[in-house]
Design a protein around this motif. Sequence first.
Motif, PDB file in Angstrom:
ATOM      1  N   ASP A 106       3.614  11.407  -8.980  1.00  0.00           N
ATOM      2  CA  ASP A 106       2.981  12.041 -10.144  1.00  0.00           C
ATOM      3  C   ASP A 106       2.327  13.370  -9.750  1.00  0.00           C
ATOM      4  OD1 ASP A 106       3.782   9.904 -11.680  1.00  0.00           O
ATOM      5  OD2 ASP A 106       1.865   8.828 -11.482  1.00  0.00           O
ATOM      6  N   LEU A 107       1.671  13.382  -8.607  1.00  0.00           N
ATOM      7  CA  LEU A 107       1.015  14.615  -8.163  1.00  0.00           C
ATOM      8  C   LEU A 107       2.044  15.697  -7.841  1.00  0.00           C
ATOM      9  CD1 LEU A 107      -1.772  13.091  -5.861  1.00  0.00           C
ATOM     10  CD2 LEU A 107      -2.056  14.099  -8.139  1.00  0.00           C
ATOM     11  N   VAL A 108       3.172  15.301  -7.280  1.00  0.00           N
ATOM     12  CA  VAL A 108       4.227  16.275  -6.985  1.00  0.00           C
ATOM     13  C   VAL A 108       4.792  16.847  -8.281  1.00  0.00           C
ATOM     14  CG1 VAL A 108       6.575  16.528  -6.072  1.00  0.00           C
ATOM     15  CG2 VAL A 108       4.839  15.325  -4.749  1.00  0.00           C
ATOM     16  N   GLN A 113       3.201  17.263 -11.026  1.00  0.00           N
ATOM     17  CA  GLN A 113       2.200  18.214 -11.515  1.00  0.00           C
ATOM     18  C   GLN A 113       2.300  19.543 -10.756  1.00  0.00           C
ATOM     19  OE1 GLN A 113      -1.707  16.422 -11.447  1.00  0.00           O
ATOM     20  NE2 GLN A 113      -1.006  14.564 -12.496  1.00  0.00           N
ATOM     21  N   GLU A 114       2.535  19.450  -9.450  1.00  0.00           N
ATOM     22  CA  GLU A 114       2.701  20.688  -8.668  1.00  0.00           C
ATOM     23  C   GLU A 114       3.943  21.446  -9.116  1.00  0.00           C
ATOM     24  OE1 GLU A 114       0.723  19.948  -4.280  1.00  0.00           O
ATOM     25  OE2 GLU A 114       2.791  19.319  -4.617  1.00  0.00           O
ATOM     26  N   GLN A 115       5.029  20.712  -9.352  1.00  0.00           N
ATOM     27  CA  GLN A 115       6.264  21.372  -9.785  1.00  0.00           C
ATOM     28  C   GLN A 115       6.116  22.004 -11.161  1.00  0.00           C
ATOM     29  OE1 GLN A 115       9.113  18.186  -9.485  1.00  0.00           O
ATOM     30  NE2 GLN A 115       9.536  18.561  -7.313  1.00  0.00           N
ATOM     31  N   ALA A 116       5.323  21.388 -12.025  1.00  0.00           N
ATOM     32  CA  ALA A 116       5.080  21.978 -13.346  1.00  0.00           C
ATOM     33  C   ALA A 116       4.357  23.310 -13.234  1.00  0.00           C
ATOM     34  CB  ALA A 116       4.284  21.001 -14.205  1.00  0.00           C
ATOM     35  N   LEU A 117       3.600  23.459 -12.153  1.00  0.00           N
ATOM     36  CA  LEU A 117       2.886  24.717 -11.910  1.00  0.00           C
ATOM     37  C   LEU A 117       3.723  25.706 -11.098  1.00  0.00           C
ATOM     38  CD1 LEU A 117      -0.651  23.264 -11.064  1.00  0.00           C
ATOM     39  CD2 LEU A 117       0.085  24.316 -13.209  1.00  0.00           C
ATOM     40  N   GLY A 118       4.970  25.328 -10.806  1.00  0.00           N
ATOM     41  CA  GLY A 118       5.860  26.239 -10.085  1.00  0.00           C
ATOM     42  C   GLY A 118       5.803  26.117  -8.580  1.00  0.00           C
ATOM     43  N   ASP A 119       5.161  25.065  -8.053  1.00  0.00           N
ATOM     44  CA  ASP A 119       5.048  24.882  -6.610  1.00  0.00           C
ATOM     45  C   ASP A 119       5.929  23.700  -6.200  1.00  0.00           C
ATOM     46  OD1 ASP A 119       4.360  24.847  -3.988  1.00  0.00           O
ATOM     47  OD2 ASP A 119       2.214  24.481  -4.280  1.00  0.00           O
ATOM     48  N   GLU A 160       7.144  23.096  -3.119  1.00  0.00           N
ATOM     49  CA  GLU A 160       6.864  22.628  -1.755  1.00  0.00           C
ATOM     50  C   GLU A 160       5.355  22.628  -1.527  1.00  0.00           C
ATOM     51  OE1 GLU A 160       9.116  21.425   0.204  1.00  0.00           O
ATOM     52  OE2 GLU A 160      10.826  21.945  -1.077  1.00  0.00           O
ATOM     53  N   GLY A 161       4.639  21.897  -2.333  1.00  0.00           N
ATOM     54  CA  GLY A 161       3.189  21.896  -2.256  1.00  0.00           C
ATOM     55  C   GLY A 161       2.653  20.887  -1.260  1.00  0.00           C
ATOM     56  N   TYR A 162       1.331  20.774  -1.246  1.00  0.00           N
ATOM     57  CA  TYR A 162       0.640  19.897  -0.300  1.00  0.00           C
ATOM     58  C   TYR A 162       1.011  18.431  -0.521  1.00  0.00           C
ATOM     59  CZ  TYR A 162      -3.294  17.390   1.836  1.00  0.00           C
ATOM     60  OH  TYR A 162      -4.058  16.523   2.561  1.00  0.00           O
ATOM     61  N   PHE A 163       1.067  17.992  -1.766  1.00  0.00           N
ATOM     62  CA  PHE A 163       1.365  16.595  -2.045  1.00  0.00           C
ATOM     63  C   PHE A 163       2.818  16.245  -1.711  1.00  0.00           C
ATOM     64  CE2 PHE A 163      -2.113  17.417  -5.247  1.00  0.00           C
ATOM     65  CZ  PHE A 163      -3.084  16.767  -4.508  1.00  0.00           C
ATOM     66  N   ARG A 164       3.708  17.223  -1.754  1.00  0.00           N
ATOM     67  CA  ARG A 164       5.085  16.987  -1.342  1.00  0.00           C
ATOM     68  C   ARG A 164       5.133  16.603   0.140  1.00  0.00           C
ATOM     69  NH1 ARG A 164       9.818  15.336  -2.686  1.00  0.00           N
ATOM     70  NH2 ARG A 164       9.722  16.597  -4.599  1.00  0.00           N
ATOM     71  N   GLU A 165       4.308  17.216   0.970  1.00  0.00           N
ATOM     72  CA  GLU A 165       4.282  16.890   2.401  1.00  0.00           C
ATOM     73  C   GLU A 165       3.823  15.443   2.617  1.00  0.00           C
ATOM     74  OE1 GLU A 165       1.846  19.719   4.355  1.00  0.00           O
ATOM     75  OE2 GLU A 165       3.082  21.452   3.803  1.00  0.00           O
ATOM     76  N   SER A 221       0.831  -1.211   0.000  1.00  0.00           N
ATOM     77  CA  SER A 221       0.000   0.000   0.000  1.00  0.00           C
ATOM     78  C   SER A 221       0.861   1.254   0.000  1.00  0.00           C
ATOM     79  CB  SER A 221      -0.937  -0.021   1.209  1.00  0.00           C
ATOM     80  OG  SER A 221      -1.703   1.154   1.272  1.00  0.00           O
ATOM     81  N   LEU A 222       1.922   1.263   0.790  1.00  0.00           N
ATOM     82  CA  LEU A 222       2.804   2.435   0.837  1.00  0.00           C
ATOM     83  C   LEU A 222       3.496   2.652  -0.506  1.00  0.00           C
ATOM     84  CD1 LEU A 222       4.451   2.010   4.362  1.00  0.00           C
ATOM     85  CD2 LEU A 222       2.604   3.559   3.694  1.00  0.00           C
ATOM     86  N   GLY A 223       3.939   1.571  -1.175  1.00  0.00           N
ATOM     87  CA  GLY A 223       4.576   1.716  -2.478  1.00  0.00           C
ATOM     88  C   GLY A 223       3.633   2.269  -3.526  1.00  0.00           C
ATOM     89  N   SER A 224       2.379   1.809  -3.501  1.00  0.00           N
ATOM     90  CA  SER A 224       1.403   2.319  -4.461  1.00  0.00           C
ATOM     91  C   SER A 224       1.116   3.803  -4.234  1.00  0.00           C
ATOM     92  CB  SER A 224       0.116   1.504  -4.348  1.00  0.00           C
ATOM     93  OG  SER A 224      -0.891   2.035  -5.184  1.00  0.00           O
ATOM     94  N   LEU A 225       1.030   4.180  -2.960  1.00  0.00           N
ATOM     95  CA  LEU A 225       0.770   5.592  -2.650  1.00  0.00           C
ATOM     96  C   LEU A 225       1.957   6.470  -3.044  1.00  0.00           C
ATOM     97  CD1 LEU A 225      -0.980   5.299   0.839  1.00  0.00           C
ATOM     98  CD2 LEU A 225      -2.034   5.941  -1.331  1.00  0.00           C
ATOM     99  N   LYS A 226       3.164   5.978  -2.883  1.00  0.00           N
ATOM    100  CA  LYS A 226       4.339   6.770  -3.272  1.00  0.00           C
ATOM    101  C   LYS A 226       4.338   7.045  -4.776  1.00  0.00           C
ATOM    102  CE  LYS A 226       8.413   5.923  -1.823  1.00  0.00           C
ATOM    103  NZ  LYS A 226       9.675   5.229  -1.490  1.00  0.00           N
ATOM    104  N   ALA A 227       4.013   6.036  -5.563  1.00  0.00           N
ATOM    105  CA  ALA A 227       3.970   6.251  -7.015  1.00  0.00           C
ATOM    106  C   ALA A 227       2.894   7.271  -7.386  1.00  0.00           C
ATOM    107  CB  ALA A 227       3.711   4.915  -7.713  1.00  0.00           C
ATOM    108  N   GLN A 228       1.771   7.195  -6.722  1.00  0.00           N
ATOM    109  CA  GLN A 228       0.683   8.134  -7.016  1.00  0.00           C
ATOM    110  C   GLN A 228       1.079   9.567  -6.649  1.00  0.00           C
ATOM    111  OE1 GLN A 228      -2.983   7.187  -5.017  1.00  0.00           O
ATOM    112  NE2 GLN A 228      -3.940   9.147  -5.539  1.00  0.00           N
ATOM    113  N   TYR A 229       1.698   9.727  -5.487  1.00  0.00           N
ATOM    114  CA  TYR A 229       2.016  11.086  -5.032  1.00  0.00           C
ATOM    115  C   TYR A 229       3.248  11.642  -5.743  1.00  0.00           C
ATOM    116  CZ  TYR A 229      -1.645  11.132  -1.561  1.00  0.00           C
ATOM    117  OH  TYR A 229      -2.875  11.155  -0.952  1.00  0.00           O
TER     118      TYR A 229
END
Length: 474
Positions: free
Chosen positions: A444-446, A448-454, A456-461, A434-442
């Motif tokens: 990708d989300l990180v 996406q945040e970096q592409a928007l210039g963020d 240190e966003g929420y998903f990074r935490e 479960s932890l490995g699957s969540l890491k892969a998902q987050y």
Amino acid sequence: MWVVSSVSPGRSSHLLTVAFLILLRSYQIVQGHVEKSSSALIVVEEGGDEEATVGDEFSDEEDLEVFQPTDHWQTIKPGQAVPRGSHVRLNLQTGHREVRLGAEQMRGEEQRRDRPHEASQSYWSAEELKLKLKKMKDSSPRSGAAYQQDQNKFRSIEDLRKDLATLNLLVETDFQVIKRLLDQLNRTSSTEQRLQILLELEYLVHQVDNAQTLCSMGGLQLLLGGLNSSDFRLQDRSAFVLGSALASNPTVQVEAMERGGLQKLLTLLGTQRPLSVKKKALFALASLLRHFPFAQSHFLSHGGLQVLSEVFREDQGGSVRVRIVTLLYDLITEEELHSKVSTDESPDRLGPRSKGSLDPHSKGSPDQCSKGSLDQCSKGSLRAGLQEGRWCSLVPELLDSAEHDWREKGLQTMLAMVPVCLDQYRRHGSLPVSLGSLKAQYRDLVHQEQALGDDEGYFREILDLLHTLELKMK
């Protein structure tokens, strides 16, 4: 042929005298015309290019007849005034003054001819202005009846003062409002009225002073009595008001503990009640326990963690689960904070206490902790409660939620429980997957945040929490 006639000396002298008299008379006539003028004029010859323009010295026209010039030369009579800006000349052949419109006046006249409706509104002659001013002076004052009618539209200052005095009597302080509401709550037997009164009280007790006022007036006892009501709506509303009054208010927390508030709330949570009632009871319980180590010690000794674990299992929607896990995280972090504090006695580190009945160090304390060892007893009870309630396997269930906030709360609490649950985490078969699957998902989300210039966003935490938990499990 030229004819030459001789003139006697006497005759020649007579002719010279007549010529001089005629010249003198002509000069007097011209000078007389100039002196009759109401102002200084520039005299120019007939047909000349220069003219006299009437300026400020011609502006005094109060007692003179005003002559209205045109764009042609016209003769003006003695005693007549001309408007400012007019061109005036003296005709040397006739000896009369002549006047016509000046250049500015001609342009204004052309504009008035082109727009007659505007001219009628914006241009008044001197005579028209005098007439209008005279009418204003001669206008008669309003009649007494009309004046009285206008006065009747307004109220006197005395009447206004009476109304304001009446309004001031209706203004109540929070103290008066709470007293009135509690009196109504005691007198009425209508459930609907009780619900409305409790809703008004909930709005007031958010302020610390108002909550203490409610407590001093016996309102806390009424709220605790409402928890035992047979009507679930009254239980819900009473727990809601109680939780608002308890929040960060040591005085009310002590009073609630003395009156058995903890046991009543655990009873609501441990018996069959609607989900809405249990939510409000959980809110009140969290308000009672936070920053109150004595209440936390009693909560653990009375099996509070076991009660919460049963509620956690019953809730399938997840809204109650995340609230329980949040409360559990607060209890763990506060326990860790107190364990780092010096073991020297300090009233502040023990939270709110009353005169002795709530002193956890006093003789007869339910947890039977010896003096100076409250933190150690609480720490032991909390560890035992986490293991007995199987929280090490319950909290990871929040990771299966689709809500990012619930996952974050679950990861934070799992990290806080590592000292107790590390071995069980490692034995949990599906947790690493479960932890490995969540890491892969987050990841990708990180990205996406970096592409928007963020960066240190929420998903990074959340991704950092996953990394930290994985490292501790190795």
